[in-house]
Design a protein around this motif. Structure first.
Motif: not given
Length: 64
Positions: A1-21
């Motif tokens: 089972m995977r441990n729950r991780r938290t991500f910063t707003v900046e990290f999430k935005a960076q991941m979305v931007k990679l996808y959008e690009n």
């Protein structure tokens, strides 16, 4: 089972931007060890910010 991780707003935005690009979703998931559902949720949240989702729910309730 995977441990729950938290991500910063900046990290999430960076991941979305990679996808959008144009970076493939599967590559982002693999490279950053994300769950597909997490990335999908962040993309959806970017397309439909919380304040718009809440407003839509309120309008739907008023129409019913």
């Amino acid at each position: 089972m995977r441990n729950r991780r938290t991500f910063t707003v900046e990290f999430k935005a960076q991941m979305v931007k990679l996808y959008e690009n144009g970076k493939p979703r599967k590559d982002i998931i693999r490279e950053y060890d994300l769950t597909p559902s997490a990335l999908d949720k962040w993309i959806k949240q970017k397309k439909h910010p919380v304040h718009l989702r809440k407003r839509t729910i309120v309008l739907q309730k008023k129409m019913n």
